[in-house]
Design a protein around this motif. Sequence first.
Motif, short mmCIF file in Angstrom:
data_model
loop_
_atom_site.label_atom_id
_atom_site.label_comp_id
_atom_site.label_asym_id
_atom_site.label_seq_id
_atom_site.Cartn_x
_atom_site.Cartn_y
_atom_site.Cartn_z
N PRO A 118 27.79 -10.28 67.48
CA PRO A 118 28.53 -10.70 68.67
C PRO A 118 29.99 -11.05 68.33
O PRO A 118 30.28 -11.49 67.22
CB PRO A 118 27.77 -11.93 69.15
CG PRO A 118 27.10 -12.47 67.93
CD PRO A 118 26.80 -11.29 67.05
N CYS A 119 30.85 -10.85 69.31
CA CYS A 119 32.27 -11.08 69.09
C CYS A 119 32.96 -11.28 70.43
O CYS A 119 32.33 -11.17 71.49
CB CYS A 119 32.90 -9.90 68.35
SG CYS A 119 32.91 -8.37 69.32
N VAL A 167 49.99 -4.96 87.81
CA VAL A 167 50.36 -3.91 86.86
C VAL A 167 49.15 -3.46 86.06
O VAL A 167 49.19 -2.42 85.41
CB VAL A 167 51.50 -4.35 85.92
CG1 VAL A 167 52.76 -4.67 86.72
CG2 VAL A 167 51.11 -5.53 85.05
N GLY A 168 48.07 -4.26 86.08
CA GLY A 168 46.87 -3.89 85.36
C GLY A 168 46.01 -5.10 85.06
O GLY A 168 46.08 -6.12 85.76
N ALA A 169 45.21 -4.99 84.00
CA ALA A 169 44.28 -6.04 83.60
C ALA A 169 44.37 -6.25 82.10
O ALA A 169 44.46 -5.28 81.35
CB ALA A 169 42.85 -5.65 83.98
N VAL A 170 44.37 -7.51 81.69
CA VAL A 170 44.42 -7.86 80.28
C VAL A 170 43.55 -9.09 80.08
O VAL A 170 43.56 -10.00 80.92
CB VAL A 170 45.86 -8.16 79.80
CG1 VAL A 170 45.87 -8.63 78.35
CG2 VAL A 170 46.76 -6.95 79.98
N GLY A 171 42.80 -9.13 78.99
CA GLY A 171 42.03 -10.34 78.76
C GLY A 171 41.00 -10.22 77.67
O GLY A 171 41.06 -9.32 76.81
N LEU A 172 40.05 -11.14 77.71
CA LEU A 172 39.04 -11.32 76.68
C LEU A 172 37.66 -11.04 77.24
O LEU A 172 37.35 -11.46 78.36
CB LEU A 172 39.10 -12.75 76.15
CG LEU A 172 40.46 -13.21 75.64
CD1 LEU A 172 40.46 -14.71 75.39
CD2 LEU A 172 40.84 -12.46 74.37
N LEU A 173 36.84 -10.35 76.46
CA LEU A 173 35.50 -9.98 76.90
C LEU A 173 34.49 -10.14 75.78
O LEU A 173 34.85 -10.03 74.60
CB LEU A 173 35.47 -8.51 77.34
CG LEU A 173 36.32 -8.10 78.52
CD1 LEU A 173 36.44 -6.59 78.59
CD2 LEU A 173 35.72 -8.64 79.80
N VAL A 174 33.25 -10.35 76.16
CA VAL A 174 32.14 -10.27 75.22
C VAL A 174 31.53 -8.88 75.40
O VAL A 174 30.99 -8.58 76.47
CB VAL A 174 31.08 -11.36 75.49
CG1 VAL A 174 29.88 -11.18 74.57
CG2 VAL A 174 31.69 -12.75 75.32
N PRO A 175 31.64 -8.00 74.40
CA PRO A 175 31.11 -6.64 74.56
C PRO A 175 29.61 -6.66 74.84
O PRO A 175 28.87 -7.47 74.29
CB PRO A 175 31.41 -5.97 73.21
CG PRO A 175 32.55 -6.75 72.64
CD PRO A 175 32.33 -8.16 73.11
N GLY A 176 29.19 -5.72 75.67
CA GLY A 176 27.79 -5.63 76.06
C GLY A 176 26.99 -4.64 75.22
O GLY A 176 26.10 -3.98 75.74
N PHE A 177 27.33 -4.49 73.97
CA PHE A 177 26.59 -3.59 73.09
C PHE A 177 26.46 -4.24 71.72
O PHE A 177 27.12 -5.25 71.42
CB PHE A 177 27.29 -2.23 72.98
CG PHE A 177 28.70 -2.29 72.45
CD1 PHE A 177 28.95 -2.34 71.08
CD2 PHE A 177 29.78 -2.30 73.32
CE1 PHE A 177 30.25 -2.40 70.59
CE2 PHE A 177 31.09 -2.36 72.84
CZ PHE A 177 31.32 -2.41 71.47
N THR A 178 25.63 -3.65 70.89
CA THR A 178 25.41 -4.16 69.53
C THR A 178 26.07 -3.22 68.53
O THR A 178 25.90 -2.00 68.60
CB THR A 178 23.90 -4.27 69.24
OG1 THR A 178 23.32 -5.16 70.20
CG2 THR A 178 23.66 -4.81 67.85
N ALA A 179 26.83 -3.81 67.62
CA ALA A 179 27.51 -3.06 66.55
C ALA A 179 27.58 -3.99 65.34
O ALA A 179 27.27 -5.18 65.46
CB ALA A 179 28.90 -2.63 67.01
N PRO A 180 27.98 -3.48 64.18
CA PRO A 180 28.03 -4.33 62.99
C PRO A 180 28.89 -5.59 63.15
O PRO A 180 28.65 -6.58 62.47
CB PRO A 180 28.62 -3.40 61.92
CG PRO A 180 28.21 -2.03 62.36
CD PRO A 180 28.26 -2.07 63.86
N PHE A 181 29.89 -5.57 64.05
CA PHE A 181 30.79 -6.70 64.21
C PHE A 181 30.45 -7.61 65.40
O PHE A 181 31.17 -8.56 65.67
CB PHE A 181 32.25 -6.21 64.35
CG PHE A 181 32.42 -5.23 65.47
CD1 PHE A 181 32.73 -5.65 66.75
CD2 PHE A 181 32.24 -3.87 65.24
CE1 PHE A 181 32.89 -4.74 67.78
CE2 PHE A 181 32.38 -2.95 66.27
CZ PHE A 181 32.71 -3.40 67.55
#
Length: 194
Positions: free
Chosen positions: A95-96, A79-93
């Motif tokens: 690493p997350c 039905v799709g994809a759901v989950g957790l990722l480490v974003p590959g960009f830099t922002a004020p929040f």
Amino acid sequence: MPPTRATRLVTSRLVLRPWQEEDLEPFARLNADERATQYLLHRMTRAQSDALVARIAAHFEREGFGLWAVEAPGVAPLVGAVGLLVPGFTAPFTPCVEIGWRLAPAFWGRGFASEAARAALAFGFERAGFDEIVAFTVPANTRSRAVMQRLDMTHSPVDDFDHPLVPAGHPLLRHVLYRLSKEAWLASIAETRG
């Protein structure tokens, strides 16, 4: 397709599982769907979609978590994809750790995104030991924002940001950020079980 070390997660109606070769075609259809990609920069070709699955598998190998393939037994094998990722960009929040979902429109409105996301959050907080998980989207994506709210994630306008991977001046540049702490997650679980 090489196997990943993705853990299987099972809910009352869904199975979050490692990706399989037979998932590639329906996932490519999802990633080319105009409605499903309305708030993304572009729809994907089959090659781009397959490359995304390869990156998801590599993320699982590297981090021990990622976007699971979501199956609804008796309804659909994917039905799709759901989950957790480490974003590959830099922002004020950063690493997350980010929670995300992408479901085929045929399966919208059934609570699948929220149900699968709760399983991913439980994995993130209870097994992986994260202190906080975030989610983000464009302000106009009310369906996705509603899922974030159902997950008890909170939004503060001071966290809103311009996505660094979106070109300046693009209508999808501005994003809203939602947060969920481990403490808030555990409190909501205790209240549900209470």
